[in-house]
Each structure stands twice: as structure tokens, then as C-alpha cells.
Scaffold this motif. Structure first.
Motif, PDB file in Angstrom:
ATOM      1  N   UNK A 182      21.423  -0.387  39.037  1.00  0.00           N
ATOM      2  CA  UNK A 182      20.050  -0.807  39.311  1.00  0.00           C
ATOM      3  C   UNK A 182      19.159   0.427  39.377  1.00  0.00           C
ATOM      4  N   UNK A 183      17.891   0.246  39.027  1.00  0.00           N
ATOM      5  CA  UNK A 183      16.944   1.362  39.092  1.00  0.00           C
ATOM      6  C   UNK A 183      16.624   1.655  40.556  1.00  0.00           C
ATOM      7  N   UNK A 184      16.783   2.901  40.943  1.00  0.00           N
ATOM      8  CA  UNK A 184      16.482   3.349  42.298  1.00  0.00           C
ATOM      9  C   UNK A 184      15.749   4.675  42.176  1.00  0.00           C
ATOM     10  N   UNK A 185      14.931   4.980  43.161  1.00  0.00           N
ATOM     11  CA  UNK A 185      14.248   6.269  43.147  1.00  0.00           C
ATOM     12  C   UNK A 185      14.020   6.739  44.566  1.00  0.00           C
ATOM     13  N   UNK A 186      13.574   7.967  44.688  1.00  0.00           N
ATOM     14  CA  UNK A 186      13.256   8.514  45.991  1.00  0.00           C
ATOM     15  C   UNK A 186      14.487   8.884  46.802  1.00  0.00           C
ATOM     16  N   UNK A 187      14.333   8.918  48.121  1.00  0.00           N
ATOM     17  CA  UNK A 187      15.418   9.374  48.995  1.00  0.00           C
ATOM     18  C   UNK A 187      16.717   8.565  48.854  1.00  0.00           C
ATOM     19  N   UNK A 188      16.608   7.245  48.691  1.00  0.00           N
ATOM     20  CA  UNK A 188      17.834   6.450  48.580  1.00  0.00           C
ATOM     21  C   UNK A 188      18.612   6.835  47.323  1.00  0.00           C
ATOM     22  N   UNK A 189      17.912   7.126  46.232  1.00  0.00           N
ATOM     23  CA  UNK A 189      18.566   7.552  44.994  1.00  0.00           C
ATOM     24  C   UNK A 189      19.232   8.910  45.185  1.00  0.00           C
ATOM     25  N   UNK A 190      18.548   9.838  45.820  1.00  0.00           N
ATOM     26  CA  UNK A 190      19.112  11.165  46.065  1.00  0.00           C
ATOM     27  C   UNK A 190      20.355  11.078  46.945  1.00  0.00           C
ATOM     28  N   UNK A 191      20.313  10.223  47.967  1.00  0.00           N
ATOM     29  CA  UNK A 191      21.479  10.061  48.840  1.00  0.00           C
ATOM     30  C   UNK A 191      22.634   9.390  48.103  1.00  0.00           C
ATOM     31  N   UNK A 192      22.313   8.440  47.253  1.00  0.00           N
ATOM     32  CA  UNK A 192      23.355   7.778  46.466  1.00  0.00           C
ATOM     33  C   UNK A 192      24.052   8.777  45.546  1.00  0.00           C
ATOM     34  N   UNK A 193      23.281   9.617  44.892  1.00  0.00           N
ATOM     35  CA  UNK A 193      23.860  10.642  44.027  1.00  0.00           C
ATOM     36  C   UNK A 193      24.733  11.603  44.832  1.00  0.00           C
ATOM     37  N   UNK A 194      24.300  11.969  46.024  1.00  0.00           N
ATOM     38  CA  UNK A 194      25.075  12.873  46.885  1.00  0.00           C
ATOM     39  C   UNK A 194      26.397  12.232  47.300  1.00  0.00           C
ATOM     40  N   UNK A 195      26.362  10.947  47.689  1.00  0.00           N
ATOM     41  CA  UNK A 195      27.584  10.253  48.108  1.00  0.00           C
ATOM     42  C   UNK A 195      28.537  10.102  46.932  1.00  0.00           C
ATOM     43  N   UNK A 196      28.025   9.765  45.769  1.00  0.00           N
ATOM     44  CA  UNK A 196      28.859   9.638  44.578  1.00  0.00           C
ATOM     45  C   UNK A 196      29.529  10.978  44.248  1.00  0.00           C
ATOM     46  N   UNK A 197      28.775  12.056  44.291  1.00  0.00           N
ATOM     47  CA  UNK A 197      29.330  13.386  44.015  1.00  0.00           C
ATOM     48  C   UNK A 197      30.381  13.758  45.065  1.00  0.00           C
ATOM     49  N   UNK A 198      30.096  13.480  46.316  1.00  0.00           N
ATOM     50  CA  UNK A 198      31.030  13.800  47.393  1.00  0.00           C
ATOM     51  C   UNK A 198      32.346  13.043  47.232  1.00  0.00           C
ATOM     52  N   UNK A 199      32.268  11.725  47.022  1.00  0.00           N
ATOM     53  CA  UNK A 199      33.495  10.925  46.899  1.00  0.00           C
ATOM     54  C   UNK A 199      34.309  11.330  45.672  1.00  0.00           C
ATOM     55  N   UNK A 200      33.647  11.795  44.630  1.00  0.00           N
ATOM     56  CA  UNK A 200      34.333  12.211  43.408  1.00  0.00           C
ATOM     57  C   UNK A 200      34.979  13.587  43.523  1.00  0.00           C
ATOM     58  N   UNK A 201      34.648  14.344  44.568  1.00  0.00           N
ATOM     59  CA  UNK A 201      35.099  15.728  44.701  1.00  0.00           C
ATOM     60  C   UNK A 201      36.244  15.915  45.702  1.00  0.00           C
TER      61      UNK A 201
END
Length: 125
Positions: free
Chosen positions: A79-98
Motif C-alpha cells: 500500500x502507498x504510505x508516506x511520512x514517518x510511518x513509511x520511514x519507520x516501516x522501512x527501518x523495521x523491514x531493514x532491521x528484521x532482514x539483518x
């Protein structure tokens, strides 16, 4: 022959380290409160995890090796997301993948890896 069988078992851990069947509320993403606190959670089933920071769902298989959470491959809705929620989602995805390091203390859990940190509190419900 039994030694080889035992060695084979020791190299393929599938233990969930007590995470299976638990749901965690995300309290901090990289030190900041969740942008959508009512939806920010991480849930562990027997061999699968699912996370939501407020927009897209993230999920995949997981296992625990030592003090590391090994997750993946991870899938996410788009889904299209923007702003802080999008940035946090990207951070969580990167963290879980690492393969983050897990630090559990009672009803709190901290995941740290790849320059990101996720603080969680065990949900009673």
C-alpha cells in the motif's frame, strides 16, 4: 553413526526461544515513538512472524540462532504510505532482514541490527 545424527540436529536450530505464540507492542523505532501506535506490533507464531508499523504488513519465516533473530524471506503488502510511518516501516523491514540481536528482559524485548533498534513490550491480550 549416532554422532553424525546428533551433529546434524545441532546445526539446524528451529527453536523459537520462547517467542512462539507471543504478541509484542512496538514502543520505539530507532528511539522514536511509533507514528501509528494503535497498529504497531510484532507477532510470533510457531515458525512465522508478522509485523505492522501502521501501513503495510510484513511477514515471513523466522528462527532463533543464539541471540539472533533470523527472519526471511520477508514479504510485505504494497500500500502507498508516506511520512514517518513509511520511514519507520522501512527501518523495521531493514532491521528484521539483518538478523538482529535480541535482548529480552522480562516483558521487554529489544532488537538491534543494521543501524536500527526496535523496542517492544509483551502484550497481555
Amino acid at each position: 553413526m549416532s554422532t553424525a545424527l546428533l551433529a546434524g540436529c545441532a546445526t539446524a536450530p528451529t527453536e523459537s526461544a520462547g517467542l512462539a505464540g507471543t504478541r509484542w507492542i512496538i514502543t520505539r523505532v530507532d528511539g522514536a515513538a511509533p507514528a501509528a501506535p494503535s497498529r504497531a506490533s510484532l507477532k510470533f507464531e510457531d515458525e512465522r512472524l508478522s509485523a505492522n508499523v501502521g501501513c503495510n504488513g510484513i511477514g515471513g519465516d523466522y528462527r532463533v540462532e543464539g541471540n539472533r533473530l533470523i527472519a526471511g524471506p520477508l514479504m510485505a503488502t504494497r500500500m502507498f504510505c508516506e511520512g514517518p510511518v513509511w520511514q519507520q516501516e522501512e527501518a523495521v523491514n531493514a532491521l528484521l532482514s539483518a538478523a538482529p540481536e535480541m535482548r529480552r528482559s522480562g516483558s521487554t524485548l529489544r532488537l538491534v541490527s543494521g543501524g536500527h533498534a526496535l523496542d517492544l513490550e509483551l502484550s497481555e491480550g
